[in-house]
Structure formats: structure tokens, C-alpha cells
Design a protein around this motif. Structure first.
Motif, PDB file in Angstrom:
ATOM      1  N   LEU A  50      44.513  42.562  36.771  1.00  0.00           N
ATOM      2  CA  LEU A  50      43.322  42.670  37.596  1.00  0.00           C
ATOM      3  C   LEU A  50      42.399  41.489  37.327  1.00  0.00           C
ATOM      4  O   LEU A  50      42.234  41.062  36.180  1.00  0.00           O
ATOM      5  N   TYR A  51      41.811  40.955  38.381  1.00  0.00           N
ATOM      6  CA  TYR A  51      40.810  39.917  38.243  1.00  0.00           C
ATOM      7  C   TYR A  51      39.589  40.541  37.569  1.00  0.00           C
ATOM      8  O   TYR A  51      39.298  41.720  37.763  1.00  0.00           O
ATOM      9  N   GLN A  52      38.852  39.762  36.767  1.00  0.00           N
ATOM     10  CA  GLN A  52      37.745  40.346  36.005  1.00  0.00           C
ATOM     11  C   GLN A  52      36.735  41.070  36.889  1.00  0.00           C
ATOM     12  O   GLN A  52      36.182  42.109  36.504  1.00  0.00           O
ATOM     13  N   GLU A  53      36.464  40.543  38.083  1.00  0.00           N
ATOM     14  CA  GLU A  53      35.510  41.172  38.989  1.00  0.00           C
ATOM     15  C   GLU A  53      35.972  42.552  39.456  1.00  0.00           C
ATOM     16  O   GLU A  53      35.160  43.337  39.952  1.00  0.00           O
ATOM     17  N   MET A  54      37.258  42.841  39.297  1.00  0.00           N
ATOM     18  CA  MET A  54      37.811  44.097  39.791  1.00  0.00           C
ATOM     19  C   MET A  54      37.944  45.172  38.706  1.00  0.00           C
ATOM     20  O   MET A  54      38.484  46.241  38.961  1.00  0.00           O
ATOM     21  N   VAL A  55      37.449  44.901  37.509  1.00  0.00           N
ATOM     22  CA  VAL A  55      37.704  45.789  36.381  1.00  0.00           C
ATOM     23  C   VAL A  55      36.677  46.913  36.229  1.00  0.00           C
ATOM     24  O   VAL A  55      37.030  48.063  35.959  1.00  0.00           O
ATOM     25  N   SER A  56      35.391  46.610  36.387  1.00  0.00           N
ATOM     26  CA  SER A  56      34.358  47.570  35.997  1.00  0.00           C
ATOM     27  C   SER A  56      34.406  48.868  36.792  1.00  0.00           C
ATOM     28  O   SER A  56      34.225  49.956  36.213  1.00  0.00           O
ATOM     29  N   ALA A  57      34.654  48.802  38.095  1.00  0.00           N
ATOM     30  CA  ALA A  57      34.630  50.027  38.912  1.00  0.00           C
ATOM     31  C   ALA A  57      35.703  51.031  38.488  1.00  0.00           C
ATOM     32  O   ALA A  57      35.385  52.199  38.210  1.00  0.00           O
ATOM     33  N   PRO A  58      36.983  50.638  38.420  1.00  0.00           N
ATOM     34  CA  PRO A  58      37.990  51.612  37.958  1.00  0.00           C
ATOM     35  C   PRO A  58      37.790  52.022  36.505  1.00  0.00           C
ATOM     36  O   PRO A  58      38.107  53.153  36.132  1.00  0.00           O
ATOM     37  N   LEU A  59      37.253  51.131  35.675  1.00  0.00           N
ATOM     38  CA  LEU A  59      36.995  51.484  34.280  1.00  0.00           C
ATOM     39  C   LEU A  59      35.973  52.606  34.196  1.00  0.00           C
ATOM     40  O   LEU A  59      36.158  53.591  33.475  1.00  0.00           O
TER      41      LEU A  59
END
Length: 475
Positions: free
Chosen positions: A127-136
Motif C-alpha cells: 500500500l502507498y503510504q497515503e492509503m494506510v491510515s484509513a484501513p488501519l
């Protein structure tokens, strides 16, 4: 280069080679033999207490990303890596395949929908870093720290990724890769025509004298009105705003979003170092050294401008070198220059490594087997010197060896990295600041003031979410 950095990049290159499929959530495998290693040789390091399996009974594992190619390459190193992976798959009876499994635009949706429906398309997702926080924040990532098959103190793991993905008492993402990022490409022919030795940028970089002052001297010489009609025929520089301005910040000890000692994220655009960097960066545009975007041009017009010799230099990411494949002129690559007035200043790049995540829906037995297989998969290729083996892929792509031996090597060293935490804040983007400033629609100071309250609010909201998440995952 430090030994651990050499190993880290070696892992990054070996992991990009493909070998061979699929298992789903909610399908635990039972009654498999498992033992605990007391001393396992792992390339250049030694691990203790890691759990290992004798037989994975034909388990298949899919590692997904949005950019992999099936071509493993034909170098001796690539072939040796492929042979090593075939050997471990036969020995432990499993299959593993890394492939282009989704597009950049739908990676987050693919991950979230798959995990929430208990049927992810891959066992490990890049996952690209910008895509990590929401699913986390949705609790959709497996706590990798609970898997005894993985030891994140080993040299092969990217410690920047381990650090940013350590929340609460867990570790929610990993990476065996450390990709070289932003720097400055330069046209050697155009430098020579301007009376600049084509090796000088490398020499200055090696002597820690590659500074804003020297860069501006270059810009002045490389901006040319050939026929004296008052119009610029050749510009010194053309770049994408989201690459150029963050590099200016990093090379003055500044960043867009930082993380405080207490773990909270902070808006760092209000520092004097940030404003100073932005003013300097935009001063080059004001002086006519930077080529303006042509009317009606696509967003990535700057790539063709460098390729076609309209500009002598370009701030860009390493992965963009494919855009120069048809370029006739020789070119080189150095790090971005730093502010000579910055005490103890050095050339910096901003890492933005992709993050490998495991869906949270796997039962513990399945998760441990995936971890065991991936740990083997990311080991160093036997028989290769880690000081040299990783370079071959880059030698094939760059025009000269100094770019690889010197610039890319520097980019792997901690002293030359400036971590930005902006990608971990949902709904923030470099473009919020960079687009209008670089276009000359506003000044850096006015834009900082304009976005301040909005950015502060979004960062405060994310701090609350991270705090709640950490509390929920702290024993």
C-alpha cells in the motif's frame, strides 16, 4: 554505506523478483509441525527464537501491488534469486507470487472491501503510504509484532517503516525495501555547453558542497536567450511542484508534517525554516530559471521537457527514469542541494516507501504461516556480496555508475533522509500547498496562513484517532 543499509536495499531488489498464487481468510490449516529456531542464520545477521514450520502443505500466497512485472531479469543475480526462491518453496512446500494485482487508484478500496468481506484477494498487500491510515483505523491490519516468525530488529527490515507503523504496542506494516527517492537529474551535454564540468555535481556532492548557492550559479548559466530577443530559449529547470517544493523544505531542515516526542503529529509549515525554503525555491521561478508550464500541457509535461533538452535539470523521483529511455543526451543524478547557511546541513531526500500489510481477518495459524513464508522470501540471495549485488538493477537503468555508487548509496543512509509524516494524515496532500504556490497564484507566506487552521484541525482529528487506536491496542 553502512552494512545494514546495504542489506536493506538488497532485500528491496530481491523482493521485486517474481516467483509463483492464493489462500483466503477464515481457512486455517491445522496440525502442522512447528518448531522454534534457537539460532537461524539470516544472511548477514543472526536471529534467535523465531518460529518456523517444517511443511506448509502446498499453501499458496499472493503478494499484491500495482507495479510489478513478471520479468525477473536475466542477470546472474536475478537468476540466483529465482533459484533460491524455488528451492525454499520446494523445501517447505508452498508457493508464493508477487504480481500487479490492482491499480494505484483502487488499492485502498480493494484492500478494505476484501478484508471486511473476509475474502481478500491477496495475503500481503503493498500500500502507498497515503492509503494506510484509513484501513488501519478501521482495524483491518494484522498486528505483525504478534507473529514470532518475524524479527523486526533484523537488518533487512526498513526501520523508518517500522517506526511510522508502530502504534500502541503493535507493528501494523513492514517493508524489506528502501527505495531511492527524489533528487536532481542533469543533462551532461547542456552543462558542458554552459562551461560546467559534467562530473562537477558529483564532486560537489561528495565534498558536501552541493548547495543552494552553487545550484543557483548553475541555474544562471543554464538559462539561455540564444538569439538575444529577450525570450528564454533554454531554461535551467522544470519540475513537478509536489517533488520540487518538498525537496526545498527537506534541504533546509524543514517538513510539512512532523511528529513530536509525545507521538502527536504537528503542522510544521509555520516554522521559519519552512518559509525560508519555500521563498528560496520560488525565487528561482521569479528569476526566470524555472520553465513555466506551457498552456494546455498535461500535468507531467516536465518529463518531456527534460527528455527533449528544453531544460537542463529536473527535480524528480528515481522511479521516473523510464521517462528518459528515449533521451539521446547523457544525464546524471545527484541529491537535491541544501542551504549552505543551515548549520550541519547535508543533502536530504524524503523517503516514501510502500508499506506491506497483512489483512486482519486471517486466523493466527494462517497469519503465522504467511509470515514464515514471507520471512524466507525476503532473505538475502545466498552467495552474493551485499555490498554490490543490489546495484545491478540500477546500473541497467542509469547512464553512469556514479549515480548508483554515490547518489543512490547516500539516499539509503539515515543522515540523508528527512521523514515526512504528511502521508499518514488523511485528507492532507502536498498539493494543498504546492499547486497554487508553484503556479505563482499566491506567496508561500499567504498560503501558509490560508491553510493553517484547516491543516491544524485535520491533524488534531487524526491525533485523536491514533490515540484511540493506540489505547485500544495497548495491553
Amino acid at each position: 554505506m553502512k552494512a545494514n543499509m546495504k542489506k536493506l536495499l538488497a532485500m528491496g531488489l530481491t523482493v521485486a523478483l517474481t516467483v509463483g498464487c492464493l489462500t483466503g481468510c477464515g481457512d486455517p490449516e491445522k496440525d502442522k509441525k512447528a518448531t522454534t529456531e534457537t539460532s537461524k542464520e539470516g544472511g548477514a545477521g543472526t536471529s534467535t527464537g523465531k518460529k518456523t514450520f517444517d511443511n506448509l502443505d502446498g499453501m499458496t500466497i499472493r503478494i499484491g501491488d500495482w507495479y510489478s512485472s513478471e520479468d525477473v531479469g536475466d542477470t546472474p543475480y536475478a537468476k540466483a534469486t529465482e533459484d533460491y526462491r524455488k528451492e525454499i518453496m520446494e523445501k517447505y512446500n508452498f508457493e508464493i507470487k508477487r504480481e500487479n494485482a490492482y491499480s494505484y487508484t483502487d488499492m485502498q478500496e480493494t484492500y478494505v472491501n476484501g478484508v471486511m468481506s473476509n475474502s481478500p484477494s491477496c495475503q500481503l498487500f503493498y500500500l502507498y503510504q497515503e492509503m494506510v491510515s484509513a484501513p488501519l483505523m478501521k482495524g483491518l491490519m494484522y498486528d505483525l509484532k504478534t507473529l514470532p516468525e518475524l524479527d523486526f530488529k533484523e537488518e533487512k527490515w526498513n526501520q523508518t517503516v517500522v517506526e511510522i507503523m508502530s502504534i500502541g504496542e503493535g507493528i501494523w506494516g513492514m517493508s524489506p525495501e528502501a527505495e531511492p527517492r527524489g533528487g536532481v537529474f542533469f543533462n551532461k551535454r547542456m552543462l558542458k555547453e554552459a562551461g560546467i564540468d559534467e562530473e562537477e555535481p558529483y564532486d560537489l556532492q561528495a565534498e558536501n558542497k552541493w548547495t543552494w548557492e552553487k545550484f543557483e550559479e548553475y541555474c544562471k548559466k543554464l538559462t539561455v536567450d540564444a538569439d538575444g530577443d529577450g525570450k528564454t530559449d533554454q531554461y535551467a529547470l522544470a519540475s513537478f511542484s509536489k517533488y520540487y517544493l518538498p525537496m526545498c523544505a527537506a534541504n533546509n531542515g524543514a517538513t510539512f508534517v512532523d511528529r513530536a516526542e509525545d507521538g502527536n503529529y504537528v503542522n510544521a509549515t509555520g516554522t521559519k525554516e519552512f518559509l525560508e525554503a519555500m521563498n528560496w525555491g520560488m525565487s528561482l521561478l521569479d528569476k526566470g530559471y524555472i520553465m513555466p508550464k506551457p498552456d494546455g500541457a498535461a500535468w507531467d509535461w516536465y518529463k518531456a521537457a527534460f527528455r527533449d533538452g528544453e531544460v537542463a535539470m529536473q527535480t524528480a523521483e528515481v522511479y521516473e527514469i523510464s521517462a528518459f529511455a528515449a533521451m539521446e543526451d547523457d544525464w546524471g543524478f545527484v541529491m537535491f542541494p541544501y542551504n549552505q547557511a543551515w548549520k550541519d546541513g547535508v543533502n536530504k531526500t524524503t523517503p516514501n516507501d510502500n508499506i506491506v500489510c497483512m489483512p486482519s481477518c486471517f486466523d493466527k495459524d494462517t497469519a503465522e504461516k504467511i509470515a514464515f513464508a514471507y520471512d524466507l522470501y525476503t532473505e538475502a540471495t545466498p552467495g552474493y556480496d551485499l555490498d554490490e549485488s543490489w546495484k545491478q538493477t540500477y546500473y541497467d537503468q542509469f547512464k553512469d555508475e556514479r549515480a548508483v555508487d554515490e547518489t543512490l548509496m547516500m539516499m539509503q543512509e539515515e543522515a540523508h533522509k528527512q521523514t515526512s509524516y504528511l502521508p499518514l494524515i488523511s485528507d492532507l496532500d502536498y498539493g494543498d500547498f504546492c499547486y497554487s504556490v508553484y503556479a505563482g497564484a499566491t506567496t508561500p507566506a499567504k498560503k501558509i496562513e490560508a491553510i493553517s487552521s484547516q491543516w491544524d484541525s485535520k491533524i488534531a482529528d487524526m491525533n485523536k484517532k491514533y490515540k484511540n487506536f493506540a489505547s485500544a491496542h495497548t495491553k
